[in-house]
Design a protein around this motif. Sequence first.
Motif, mmCIF file in Angstrom:
data_model
loop_
_atom_site.group_PDB
_atom_site.id
_atom_site.type_symbol
_atom_site.label_atom_id
_atom_site.label_comp_id
_atom_site.label_asym_id
_atom_site.label_seq_id
_atom_site.Cartn_x
_atom_site.Cartn_y
_atom_site.Cartn_z
ATOM 1 N N ILE A 58 39.152 -28.056 19.949
ATOM 2 C CA ILE A 58 38.417 -29.305 19.723
ATOM 3 C C ILE A 58 38.068 -29.452 18.236
ATOM 4 C CG2 ILE A 58 36.154 -28.300 20.368
ATOM 5 C CD1 ILE A 58 37.095 -31.846 21.237
ATOM 6 N N VAL A 59 37.705 -28.320 17.605
ATOM 7 C CA VAL A 59 37.366 -28.347 16.172
ATOM 8 C C VAL A 59 38.598 -28.777 15.373
ATOM 9 C CG1 VAL A 59 36.757 -26.896 14.180
ATOM 10 C CG2 VAL A 59 35.473 -26.686 16.312
ATOM 11 N N ALA A 60 39.753 -28.225 15.689
ATOM 12 C CA ALA A 60 40.985 -28.539 14.953
ATOM 13 C C ALA A 60 41.349 -30.012 15.123
ATOM 14 C CB ALA A 60 42.121 -27.648 15.451
ATOM 15 N N LEU A 61 41.283 -30.477 16.361
ATOM 16 C CA LEU A 61 41.658 -31.866 16.642
ATOM 17 C C LEU A 61 40.743 -32.845 15.893
ATOM 18 C CD1 LEU A 61 43.672 -33.339 18.639
ATOM 19 C CD2 LEU A 61 41.682 -33.648 20.107
ATOM 20 N N LEU A 62 39.442 -32.617 16.017
ATOM 21 C CA LEU A 62 38.473 -33.496 15.358
ATOM 22 C C LEU A 62 38.652 -33.486 13.851
ATOM 23 C CD1 LEU A 62 35.289 -32.614 17.405
ATOM 24 C CD2 LEU A 62 36.142 -34.918 17.021
ATOM 25 N N SER A 63 38.865 -32.300 13.296
ATOM 26 C CA SER A 63 38.939 -32.156 11.842
ATOM 27 C C SER A 63 40.157 -32.895 11.292
ATOM 28 C CB SER A 63 38.998 -30.679 11.459
ATOM 29 O OG SER A 63 37.870 -30.026 11.973
ATOM 30 N N LEU A 64 41.301 -32.705 11.935
ATOM 31 C CA LEU A 64 42.530 -33.378 11.491
ATOM 32 C C LEU A 64 42.337 -34.893 11.457
ATOM 33 C CD1 LEU A 64 45.578 -31.628 13.205
ATOM 34 C CD2 LEU A 64 45.388 -32.206 10.796
ATOM 35 N N PHE A 65 41.834 -35.439 12.566
ATOM 36 C CA PHE A 65 41.700 -36.897 12.657
ATOM 37 C C PHE A 65 40.593 -37.420 11.740
ATOM 38 C CE2 PHE A 65 44.374 -36.316 16.310
ATOM 39 C CZ PHE A 65 45.176 -37.439 16.274
ATOM 40 N N ILE A 97 30.598 -31.045 12.628
ATOM 41 C CA ILE A 97 31.222 -30.100 13.575
ATOM 42 C C ILE A 97 30.139 -29.267 14.274
ATOM 43 C CG2 ILE A 97 32.715 -28.051 13.744
ATOM 44 C CD1 ILE A 97 34.356 -30.582 13.518
ATOM 45 N N SER A 98 29.081 -28.903 13.542
ATOM 46 C CA SER A 98 27.988 -28.159 14.190
ATOM 47 C C SER A 98 27.315 -29.004 15.258
ATOM 48 C CB SER A 98 26.959 -27.694 13.154
ATOM 49 O OG SER A 98 27.513 -26.689 12.350
ATOM 50 N N LEU A 99 27.169 -30.309 14.984
ATOM 51 C CA LEU A 99 26.570 -31.190 16.002
ATOM 52 C C LEU A 99 27.465 -31.247 17.251
ATOM 53 C CD1 LEU A 99 25.313 -34.151 13.749
ATOM 54 C CD2 LEU A 99 23.886 -32.559 15.026
ATOM 55 N N ILE A 100 28.768 -31.259 17.000
ATOM 56 C CA ILE A 100 29.698 -31.288 18.141
ATOM 57 C C ILE A 100 29.666 -29.944 18.881
ATOM 58 C CG2 ILE A 100 32.184 -31.353 18.707
ATOM 59 C CD1 ILE A 100 32.162 -33.561 16.328
ATOM 60 N N LEU A 101 29.590 -28.873 18.109
ATOM 61 C CA LEU A 101 29.489 -27.547 18.755
ATOM 62 C C LEU A 101 28.183 -27.415 19.535
ATOM 63 C CD1 LEU A 101 30.953 -25.153 16.025
ATOM 64 C CD2 LEU A 101 31.982 -25.743 18.218
ATOM 65 N N ALA A 102 27.132 -28.083 19.039
ATOM 66 C CA ALA A 102 25.855 -28.053 19.786
ATOM 67 C C ALA A 102 26.078 -28.657 21.170
ATOM 68 C CB ALA A 102 24.778 -28.823 19.036
ATOM 69 N N GLY A 103 26.930 -29.665 21.242
ATOM 70 C CA GLY A 103 27.236 -30.280 22.530
ATOM 71 C C GLY A 103 28.042 -29.351 23.409
ATOM 72 N N MET A 140 35.435 -23.118 8.251
ATOM 73 C CA MET A 140 36.440 -23.005 7.172
ATOM 74 C C MET A 140 37.790 -23.570 7.649
ATOM 75 S SD MET A 140 35.653 -19.590 4.982
ATOM 76 C CE MET A 140 35.288 -18.441 6.278
ATOM 77 N N ILE A 141 38.119 -23.284 8.901
ATOM 78 C CA ILE A 141 39.359 -23.846 9.461
ATOM 79 C C ILE A 141 39.241 -25.376 9.496
ATOM 80 C CG2 ILE A 141 40.733 -24.030 11.598
ATOM 81 C CD1 ILE A 141 39.930 -21.031 12.086
ATOM 82 N N SER A 142 38.045 -25.849 9.893
ATOM 83 C CA SER A 142 37.818 -27.293 9.952
ATOM 84 C C SER A 142 37.980 -27.923 8.569
ATOM 85 C CB SER A 142 36.408 -27.558 10.493
ATOM 86 O OG SER A 142 36.003 -28.859 10.174
ATOM 87 N N MET A 143 37.447 -27.270 7.540
ATOM 88 C CA MET A 143 37.565 -27.804 6.166
ATOM 89 C C MET A 143 39.041 -27.961 5.787
ATOM 90 S SD MET A 143 34.790 -25.500 4.147
ATOM 91 C CE MET A 143 33.050 -25.562 4.471
ATOM 92 N N PHE A 144 39.790 -26.893 6.032
ATOM 93 C CA PHE A 144 41.213 -26.917 5.672
ATOM 94 C C PHE A 144 41.937 -28.029 6.429
ATOM 95 C CE2 PHE A 144 45.540 -25.694 6.822
ATOM 96 C CZ PHE A 144 46.124 -25.629 5.559
ATOM 97 N N LEU A 145 41.690 -28.101 7.742
ATOM 98 C CA LEU A 145 42.427 -29.074 8.563
ATOM 99 C C LEU A 145 42.022 -30.512 8.248
ATOM 100 C CD1 LEU A 145 42.555 -27.255 12.019
ATOM 101 C CD2 LEU A 145 44.436 -27.655 10.427
ATOM 102 N N SER A 146 40.760 -30.712 7.912
ATOM 103 C CA SER A 146 40.308 -32.060 7.571
ATOM 104 C C SER A 146 40.988 -32.540 6.276
ATOM 105 C CB SER A 146 38.792 -32.065 7.418
ATOM 106 O OG SER A 146 38.353 -33.327 7.005
ATOM 107 N N ILE A 147 41.025 -31.661 5.292
ATOM 108 C CA ILE A 147 41.678 -32.023 4.026
ATOM 109 C C ILE A 147 43.181 -32.227 4.262
ATOM 110 C CG2 ILE A 147 42.235 -31.159 1.697
ATOM 111 C CD1 ILE A 147 39.394 -29.815 1.770
ATOM 112 N N PHE A 148 43.738 -31.365 5.102
ATOM 113 C CA PHE A 148 45.167 -31.489 5.440
ATOM 114 C C PHE A 148 45.415 -32.802 6.199
ATOM 115 C CE2 PHE A 148 48.689 -30.362 8.469
ATOM 116 C CZ PHE A 148 49.705 -30.350 7.527
ATOM 117 N N GLY A 149 44.489 -33.161 7.088
ATOM 118 C CA GLY A 149 44.606 -34.421 7.835
ATOM 119 C C GLY A 149 44.594 -35.616 6.895
#
Lengths: 246, 253
Positions: free
Chosen positions: A45-52, A92-98, A148-157
């Motif tokens: 879910i983190v990867a998907l959200l970050s990319l988009f 992402i932390s707010l989403i992880l809280a969910g 950190m993975i989210s940061m990379f994937l978001s920038i990559f997205g």
Amino acid sequence: MGLLFHIGRYFMLLGEVFSKPERRSVYWRRTVEEMDLLGVKSLGIVALLSLFMGAVIAIQTKTNIDSPLIPFYVVGFTVRQSTILEFSPTIISLILAGKVGSTIAAEIGSMRVKEQIDALDIMGVNSAGYLILPKIIATAIINPFLIMISMFLSIFGGWLAGVFTGIISSSNYIAGVQWDFDPYIVTYALIKTVVFAVIIATVSGYHGYYTRGGTREVGISSTKAVVYSDVVILIANYLLTQLLLL
Amino acid sequence: MIEVRQLSKSFGEVEVLHDINAQFHKGKVNQVIGKSGSGKSVLAKCIVGLLAPTSGEVLYSGESFQQMDKERKKLLRQEIGMLFQSSALFDSLTVLENVMFPLRMFATMSPAEMRERAGSCLKRVRIEGQDQKYPAEISGGMQKRVGIARAIAMQPKYLFVDEPNSGLDPQTSIVIDELIKELTEEFDTTTLVITHDMNSVMGIADHIFFIHSKRLWWQGTRDELLRSDNQELQEFIFAGSLMRQVRQAMGGR
């Protein structure tokens, strides 16, 4: 019951949580299991959200600040800054809280209504420590990796969206990402991530641990865990931003 | 031995137990009976320390539970085994892991020794070949027996059993009752059973405590119970036709 009552009981619970574990090896094994359940299983879910989200930030930046006066690197720069400063650590932390918070509260709440926590207490096990401490350690260790993975994937997205829609060239986007980079913002983001991870595990653990009633109340506890984790994360985000960036 | 002295318990304005004085003897099955909502489970929870009494104290072998520090309470609890009404087995652990749980937390044994002990406890409660199943995959009666196996894994001095026969068929109830009796004699435990099942009382009770109107209304043996003229006790125990027939067979009214 008043807010002060809950705050007092929350800190008293933390006192129990951080008291000496009965057997470290058992706690460590549980921590590894929780890292898998709460961290690794959230990767998708983190990867998907970050990319988009990175892709949307890139397109929004380009379409809303499209002026000859704006330098070419602004898209990459904006994606990087908004991702590292706020999107990855906070959103992402707010989403992880969910996701994670509701899992924690439901698990512990179910154990409470099924008398399993009473069973732990009667055996002489520190139930608060046994159930909540491994989750705190697990999320505090694994969430920074997720972010950190989210940061990379978001920038990559952002790069994918920018390059494949033709709104920006690859070299301009990369130049923007590299422009005026201050490594401290990553440190700031990771500090926030660890604090938010502890908030998610403890606030959700608190709501699960003090569940009273039956299955309906377990559901209510899960909802409260998410809502209160989000509120505390937002308050902590403001305080940490003021402390660490000003 | 467990002794309860002048124990009272209130929830807010509502008093549930008033001035309870009782002694639960070692090597005996002590059964606490009473109507639903009479406060028997509250009494058990006060004795094991899950609830704090409003006043009074509980003594374990002469030592006041209320005066013990946290570490001493922790040590004492390792000498307590409890079977809950719902069995309270850990859902995400297998049958074997459930029984091994207290050993993993407290015992200084090798994993092989723990498995052996847990296996022998399961055998003792006549559960075999179910080690790798989860609690949800076994019957209610089996769950109770696994709960007993977990309760005796640390070879407790004190055994608490809350409504052992609730939700079980009469045949399985007898098996559970016999197990409780056998284990009490085998481990010489101070056993306290909370129940309103008169079959269980007549089957295994050594000493009976009747809770009524917040008080310890009556106590005595099985024979004394059947011969008692206490009106409230009679109304409780002879509510069922079987118990009335038992009394008539004994020459009573």
